[in-house]
Design a protein around this motif. Structure first.
Motif, mmCIF file in Angstrom:
data_model
loop_
_atom_site.group_PDB
_atom_site.id
_atom_site.type_symbol
_atom_site.label_atom_id
_atom_site.label_comp_id
_atom_site.label_asym_id
_atom_site.label_seq_id
_atom_site.Cartn_x
_atom_site.Cartn_y
_atom_site.Cartn_z
ATOM 1 N N SER A 92 -30.859 -11.757 -36.785
ATOM 2 C CA SER A 92 -30.888 -12.888 -37.707
ATOM 3 C C SER A 92 -32.428 -13.373 -37.748
ATOM 4 C CB SER A 92 -29.856 -14.057 -36.792
ATOM 5 O OG SER A 92 -30.702 -14.367 -35.669
ATOM 6 N N ILE A 93 -32.413 -14.130 -38.859
ATOM 7 C CA ILE A 93 -33.589 -14.956 -39.157
ATOM 8 C C ILE A 93 -33.346 -16.217 -39.573
ATOM 9 C CG2 ILE A 93 -35.688 -15.434 -40.992
ATOM 10 C CD1 ILE A 93 -35.432 -12.231 -41.338
ATOM 11 N N VAL A 94 -34.063 -17.079 -38.803
ATOM 12 C CA VAL A 94 -34.177 -18.640 -39.096
ATOM 13 C C VAL A 94 -35.572 -18.964 -39.834
ATOM 14 C CG1 VAL A 94 -34.038 -21.072 -38.093
ATOM 15 C CG2 VAL A 94 -32.455 -19.368 -37.166
ATOM 16 N N TYR A 95 -35.172 -19.493 -41.055
ATOM 17 C CA TYR A 95 -36.590 -19.960 -41.815
ATOM 18 C C TYR A 95 -36.587 -21.252 -42.055
ATOM 19 C CZ TYR A 95 -40.016 -19.386 -45.591
ATOM 20 O OH TYR A 95 -41.101 -19.537 -46.587
ATOM 21 N N ILE A 96 -37.591 -21.899 -41.267
ATOM 22 C CA ILE A 96 -37.657 -23.333 -41.378
ATOM 23 C C ILE A 96 -38.576 -23.704 -42.527
ATOM 24 C CG2 ILE A 96 -38.059 -25.664 -40.150
ATOM 25 C CD1 ILE A 96 -37.256 -24.187 -37.797
ATOM 26 N N LEU A 97 -38.382 -24.650 -43.291
ATOM 27 C CA LEU A 97 -39.264 -25.070 -44.401
ATOM 28 C C LEU A 97 -39.900 -26.529 -43.725
ATOM 29 C CD1 LEU A 97 -36.997 -24.331 -47.413
ATOM 30 C CD2 LEU A 97 -38.642 -22.757 -46.583
ATOM 31 N N ALA A 98 -41.173 -26.434 -43.743
ATOM 32 C CA ALA A 98 -42.030 -27.478 -43.396
ATOM 33 C C ALA A 98 -42.008 -27.576 -41.781
ATOM 34 C CB ALA A 98 -41.780 -28.568 -44.276
ATOM 35 N N CYS A 99 -43.017 -28.586 -41.525
ATOM 36 C CA CYS A 99 -43.353 -28.436 -39.942
ATOM 37 C C CYS A 99 -42.858 -29.994 -39.345
ATOM 38 C CB CYS A 99 -44.633 -28.125 -39.830
ATOM 39 S SG CYS A 99 -45.130 -26.656 -39.997
ATOM 40 N N ARG A 100 -41.646 -30.229 -39.401
ATOM 41 C CA ARG A 100 -41.101 -31.660 -38.928
ATOM 42 C C ARG A 100 -40.745 -31.437 -37.617
ATOM 43 N NH1 ARG A 100 -39.472 -31.880 -44.671
ATOM 44 N NH2 ARG A 100 -37.721 -30.240 -44.275
ATOM 45 N N ILE A 101 -40.289 -30.609 -36.894
ATOM 46 C CA ILE A 101 -39.895 -30.607 -35.519
ATOM 47 C C ILE A 101 -40.459 -29.795 -34.421
ATOM 48 C CG2 ILE A 101 -37.493 -30.960 -36.528
ATOM 49 C CD1 ILE A 101 -37.009 -27.948 -36.021
ATOM 50 N N GLY A 102 -41.993 -29.768 -34.540
ATOM 51 C CA GLY A 102 -42.642 -28.967 -33.522
ATOM 52 C C GLY A 102 -42.349 -29.272 -32.152
ATOM 53 N N PRO A 103 -42.363 -30.574 -31.809
ATOM 54 C CA PRO A 103 -42.328 -30.873 -30.270
ATOM 55 C C PRO A 103 -41.097 -30.411 -30.021
ATOM 56 C CG PRO A 103 -42.901 -32.934 -31.633
ATOM 57 C CD PRO A 103 -42.683 -31.810 -32.439
ATOM 58 N N PHE A 104 -39.812 -30.106 -30.636
ATOM 59 C CA PHE A 104 -38.714 -29.730 -30.136
ATOM 60 C C PHE A 104 -38.327 -28.131 -30.300
ATOM 61 C CE2 PHE A 104 -38.743 -33.843 -32.131
ATOM 62 C CZ PHE A 104 -38.343 -34.779 -31.126
ATOM 63 N N TRP A 141 -47.185 -35.614 -37.517
ATOM 64 C CA TRP A 141 -47.155 -34.402 -38.359
ATOM 65 C C TRP A 141 -48.130 -33.479 -37.679
ATOM 66 C CZ3 TRP A 141 -43.726 -32.907 -41.512
ATOM 67 C CH2 TRP A 141 -42.975 -33.743 -42.168
ATOM 68 N N LYS A 142 -49.393 -33.779 -37.339
ATOM 69 C CA LYS A 142 -50.419 -32.713 -36.923
ATOM 70 C C LYS A 142 -49.979 -32.193 -35.688
ATOM 71 C CE LYS A 142 -54.397 -30.880 -37.448
ATOM 72 N NZ LYS A 142 -54.506 -29.538 -37.965
ATOM 73 N N ILE A 143 -49.438 -32.837 -34.581
ATOM 74 C CA ILE A 143 -48.911 -32.162 -33.603
ATOM 75 C C ILE A 143 -47.681 -31.427 -33.860
ATOM 76 C CG2 ILE A 143 -47.885 -32.595 -31.328
ATOM 77 C CD1 ILE A 143 -49.625 -35.425 -31.579
ATOM 78 N N SER A 144 -47.098 -31.862 -34.724
ATOM 79 C CA SER A 144 -45.821 -31.129 -35.038
ATOM 80 C C SER A 144 -46.221 -29.797 -35.652
ATOM 81 C CB SER A 144 -44.883 -31.686 -35.815
ATOM 82 O OG SER A 144 -43.523 -31.202 -36.202
ATOM 83 N N GLU A 145 -46.997 -29.830 -36.460
ATOM 84 C CA GLU A 145 -47.684 -28.497 -37.050
ATOM 85 C C GLU A 145 -48.096 -27.461 -35.955
ATOM 86 O OE1 GLU A 145 -50.153 -28.362 -41.020
ATOM 87 O OE2 GLU A 145 -51.496 -28.347 -39.192
ATOM 88 N N LYS A 146 -48.945 -28.109 -35.359
ATOM 89 C CA LYS A 146 -49.356 -27.446 -34.121
ATOM 90 C C LYS A 146 -48.407 -26.559 -33.377
ATOM 91 C CE LYS A 146 -51.120 -28.725 -30.047
ATOM 92 N NZ LYS A 146 -51.844 -29.445 -28.990
ATOM 93 N N TYR A 147 -47.405 -27.169 -32.945
ATOM 94 C CA TYR A 147 -46.218 -26.587 -32.240
ATOM 95 C C TYR A 147 -45.489 -25.389 -33.016
ATOM 96 C CZ TYR A 147 -47.378 -29.320 -28.009
ATOM 97 O OH TYR A 147 -48.080 -29.730 -27.013
ATOM 98 N N MET A 148 -45.224 -25.837 -34.231
ATOM 99 C CA MET A 148 -44.530 -24.928 -35.173
ATOM 100 C C MET A 148 -45.210 -23.510 -35.529
ATOM 101 S SD MET A 148 -41.605 -26.494 -36.246
ATOM 102 C CE MET A 148 -41.110 -25.829 -37.628
ATOM 103 N N VAL A 149 -46.600 -23.620 -35.459
ATOM 104 C CA VAL A 149 -47.622 -22.678 -35.630
ATOM 105 C C VAL A 149 -47.428 -21.754 -34.246
ATOM 106 C CG1 VAL A 149 -49.904 -21.690 -35.761
ATOM 107 C CG2 VAL A 149 -48.964 -23.545 -37.356
#
Length: 385
Positions: A92-104, A141-149
């Protein structure tokens, strides 16, 4: 068989929006029989439907204001992981569009990893730069982006400038990235020049074919409406400036009116939104020129559509726009007088020069941004996982 779960769009059938159109085109243009798509859809119920061969599963989200999108993505991710587990899916692949849920996302990444799944993220543009958000939300948003990356196995960037930014700003995580562009529809409008729908629209808006400059996009400050309107008013052109945008008489609209007095200039015409895609395409084709002031990140869908349809395109001189337009467009800077002067020059261009710009821009889109190619790149990537 590989199961690909797509989270972060509002869902399909697509009614609006870049990510929604992307998912629509990806599933509609599917060639490989070895991919099964599962698409989360924002809804008020928990039904499931099939669309374009994809399993579309609804996620019901309470109306909780700005946090709604975060809730939706987490709920969709939880549901996807549950489905993978319950159906014993091994690939399986989970493909998430945009960086909204980084902290989780770290917590769910671990669950997915235990099930043998892969997490892919599309970082989108610089959401944390958008003026509509207050300081606290921009920081989130910035923190969320960091964790998504940090937690993604792969980031798919639809802009080379975004890919470069991700690699440089987050080099401590050694992010694995790839570039796959957004797509554009390269077919001409089905409407003829004498179509009653088109003629009625022109009559209502009081505009004529080839006698207007056009912009299509969200009515937000970072799309530089103030610069474009001010400079257009400063120019001596006899043509109109038609703005197809979701303008409500909101605070930004009122501030802009006060600053620029655009309501006193008969050439400035706010035309509302156009949801008929064939009509919108025809309006683009019949524009004298297209103005594009987007500044905040990523490959912008409305820019691709303009380059595919409008002969002359005048873009804000930033990396995101230049990497797409190359030498098939003209560029303006935000300095006072720059765009006004350019509009004056563009008004005087002869047919040969205009045709050359059209040839270059259309070739650019058909060679590198057609949906057929984009779908092929995505399928190849998913199957190689």
């Amino acid at each position: 068989m590989i199961d690909v779960f797509i989270i972060g769009s509002k869902g399909i059938p697509a009614k609006y929006g870049g990510f929604e159109t992307f998912v629509e085109k990806l599933t509609e243009g599917q060639k490989s029989k070895d991919i099964k798509y599962h698409v989360s859809c924002l809804s008020d119920n928990y039904k499931e439907i099939q669309h374009n061969g994809a399993r579309c599963f609804n996620i019901k989200v309470p109306n909780i204001g700005p946090a709604k999108a975060v809730y939706y993505d987490i709920a969709a991710l939880k549901e996807s992981i549950k489905y993978i587990k319950d159906n014993n899916i091994k690939n399986s692949i989970v493909y998430i569009l945009a960086c909204r849920i980084g902290p989780f996302v770290g917590y769910y990444k671990n669950k997915l990893k235990k099930l043998g799944g892969t997490l892919i993220v599309n970082p989108d543009g610089h959401e944390w730069k958008r003026a509509k958000w207050n300081k606290a939300i921009r920081q989130y948003w910035k923190i969320s982006e960091k964790y998504m990356v940090k937690h993604s196995d792969l980031l798919i960037c639809d802009s080379k400038n975004i890919e470069k930014y991700i690699k440089e700003d987050y080099k401590q995580y050694n992010p694995k990235t790839t570039f796959i562009a957004y797509g554009a529809d390269t077919k001409k409008s089905k409407l003829a020049d004498n179509d009653s729908v088109l003629l009625q629209w022109y009559k209502e808006k009081n505009v004529k074919k080839k006698e207007y400059y056009l912009v299509v996009g969200r009515f937000v400050p970072e799309n530089n409406y103030e610069t474009m309107i001010t400079e257009f008013m400063r120019s001596k052109t006899n043509k109109d400036f038609v703005l197809i945008t979701n303008v409500e008489k909101n605070k930004f609209y009122e501030e802009l009116k006060e600053k620029t007095n655009f309501d006193k200039d008969k050439r400035i015409k706010f035309a509302g939104t156009v949801y008929n895609q064939e009509l919108l395409k025809k309006i683009r084709e019949n524009a004298y020129g297209y103005l594009h002031g987007h500044e905040v990140g990523g490959t912008n869908p409305s820019l691709l559509e303009a380059l595919a349809s409008t002969k002359l395109n005048i873009l804000l001189d930033v990396g995101f726009n230049k990497e797409v337009g190359l030498d098939g467009a003209l560029y303006f800077k935000k300095q006072k007088g720059d765009l006004a002067t350019l509009i004056g020059k563009v008004d005087l261009l002869n047919k040969e020069v205009i045709d050359k710009f059209e040839e270059k821009s259309k070739l650019r889109i058909s060679q590198d941004y057609s949906w057929e190619k984009i779908v092929k790149y995505y399928e190849s990537l998913f199957l190689s996982n």
